[in-house]
Design an enzyme around this catalytic site. Sequence first.
Site, PDB file in Angstrom:
ATOM      1  N   HIS A 115       0.855  -1.205   0.000  1.00  0.00           N
ATOM      2  CA  HIS A 115       0.000   0.000   0.000  1.00  0.00           C
ATOM      3  C   HIS A 115       0.879   1.238   0.000  1.00  0.00           C
ATOM      4  CE1 HIS A 115       0.444   0.916   4.389  1.00  0.00           C
ATOM      5  NE2 HIS A 115       0.471  -0.393   4.534  1.00  0.00           N
ATOM      6  N   ASP A 117      -0.190   4.377   1.006  1.00  0.00           N
ATOM      7  CA  ASP A 117      -0.556   5.393   1.984  1.00  0.00           C
ATOM      8  C   ASP A 117       0.201   5.189   3.292  1.00  0.00           C
ATOM      9  OD1 ASP A 117      -2.230   3.017   2.179  1.00  0.00           O
ATOM     10  OD2 ASP A 117      -3.313   4.048   3.776  1.00  0.00           O
ATOM     11  N   GLU A 184      -5.042   1.633   3.227  1.00  0.00           N
ATOM     12  CA  GLU A 184      -4.878   0.604   4.262  1.00  0.00           C
ATOM     13  C   GLU A 184      -4.804   1.219   5.650  1.00  0.00           C
ATOM     14  OE1 GLU A 184      -2.838  -2.475   6.776  1.00  0.00           O
ATOM     15  OE2 GLU A 184      -2.280  -0.392   6.396  1.00  0.00           O
ATOM     16  N   GLU A 185      -4.230   2.413   5.742  1.00  0.00           N
ATOM     17  CA  GLU A 185      -4.077   3.082   7.025  1.00  0.00           C
ATOM     18  C   GLU A 185      -5.270   3.955   7.383  1.00  0.00           C
ATOM     19  OE1 GLU A 185      -1.768   2.070   8.715  1.00  0.00           O
ATOM     20  OE2 GLU A 185       0.116   1.863   7.638  1.00  0.00           O
TER      21      GLU A 185
END
Length: 522
Positions: A115, A117, A184-185
């Site tokens: 990911h 982010d 994802e975060e």
Amino acid sequence: MVLNRHFQQQPVFHPVTRPDITIKNLAIFDTDVFRDEVAARLTGSVQIPTVTYDSMGHVGEDSRWDVFYEHSEYLRKTFPRIYKALELQTVNEHGLLYTWPGSESRLRPLLFMAHSDVVPAGTSTTAEWTHPPFQGHYDGEYIWGRGSEDDKSNLIAMLTAIDSLLECNFNPSRTVIISVGFDEEGGAEQSYGARCLAELLLKKYGENGVEMIFDEGIAGIEHRFGTDFALPATAEKGYIDVTVSVHVPGGHSSTPPDHTGIGYLAQIIRIIEDQPFKSRITRQNPTLTYLRQAARLSKSMPEELRAAILGPDANEKILEYMDASRERRAMVRTSTAVDVISGGDKVNSLPESVQVVVNHRIAVQDSVQAVKDHYIRLLEPWAEQQRFKFNAFGSVLSSERSSSRLKDDLEEGTLILDAQYELDSSPISDAEDDRFSWLVGTLRGVFGNDVVVAPELLTGNTDTRYYWELSTQIYRMSPWRASHDPRGTRMHTVDERMPVKGLVEMVKFYHEFIRVLDEKRI
């Protein structure tokens, strides 16, 4: 002698075809020039602040997503060979799906995940950073900055590995895919990236249409019991946030009741924390397999612990050992973390509504429903004693005794339980499967014959939660030696950094894993 025999039981795999690639690239990876080049690639990525927050609007509506365009363009300029040779699809503007088509369509693809982010750096702690969080400083040993470890290191390493293979004119037999999410975060229920990428892949390849999935995890080579262990997670815990709300009559604080709403909530929090979930070790928990591997193969496990793990009363003694450390006990129980509390508006006004949010990571032996049942068992007696109406997860609960009493007595207040983001623990990848042995053999081939590979349970969650239908074999780890950073992992906190030695190790692993799996057949 027994120890050596056990070590030999785990396979070691090196690619057989194209020895010219082995000779050329593995030599290049060990050079200072390559080390500095791959560090520069990660540095440039870190300098682009691709931050996601818990509450963001849709892509195209919230301008905070726009920085991801800059990051995508950076990848395009940094890896021109990849953008020429691989197919690229974008999903919701910022999700990236790279496909390297294999020559044998009957072979199921190998899927890597990453990911782009990162979590916020936090303005309140900016002064505590050795180097500014988005400066991307490289000092010859570490790449510093937010996202340097989680998870831009994996993304840059994957792309660099493929770029190195393309430079050698390697043509895969097995299709290789990199799926790059971008939220994802973000908040637990946000899913513009990985969920939509997974839906696209499921539509294209079908259920169990992918041979194997490999995503981020802990720094996967750890030194335990005098032994280096590679620890791919074959399962991850579930997740649920429980909000506990207390509603009571307000009034002036000059004439308070015995307990304000905050006082009642304090009682509830104590009940929750004083009665945690029970620890249990079951056969489906990968932790048990790890412990048995460690007992058989580690060099310096205390003999008493080794005998206990391999002995007839293993479960009881294992639980004693696991419960002695909060990190270990998280592997065998559903965790409880009281994280967010709110209530009260003014010092001379009694609070009418207060609440606390409790985060749980659900053990493999429990479930979302088990967590809800646990709360009802704990708090229904308290609600009855305090003459509170009790609404638990959408159902009003009251016994016959409390119902009849409440007809005559004034209710003191209302206790409400709500759940957000309910996720049971993941399916468990089979460590006896041939595909796990492919991973074992590659890890030992890259990191050395003395490394023991054992499955582990991931206590957090990754984007793989959207990919369960695509493959029965899902592994989660970041393939580098944790010992390269004596301070330990710094992800999600001040001074996050990635050792350049670890970054190069990740490139080597992805480079060799692609080649090993290209030669394997079920």
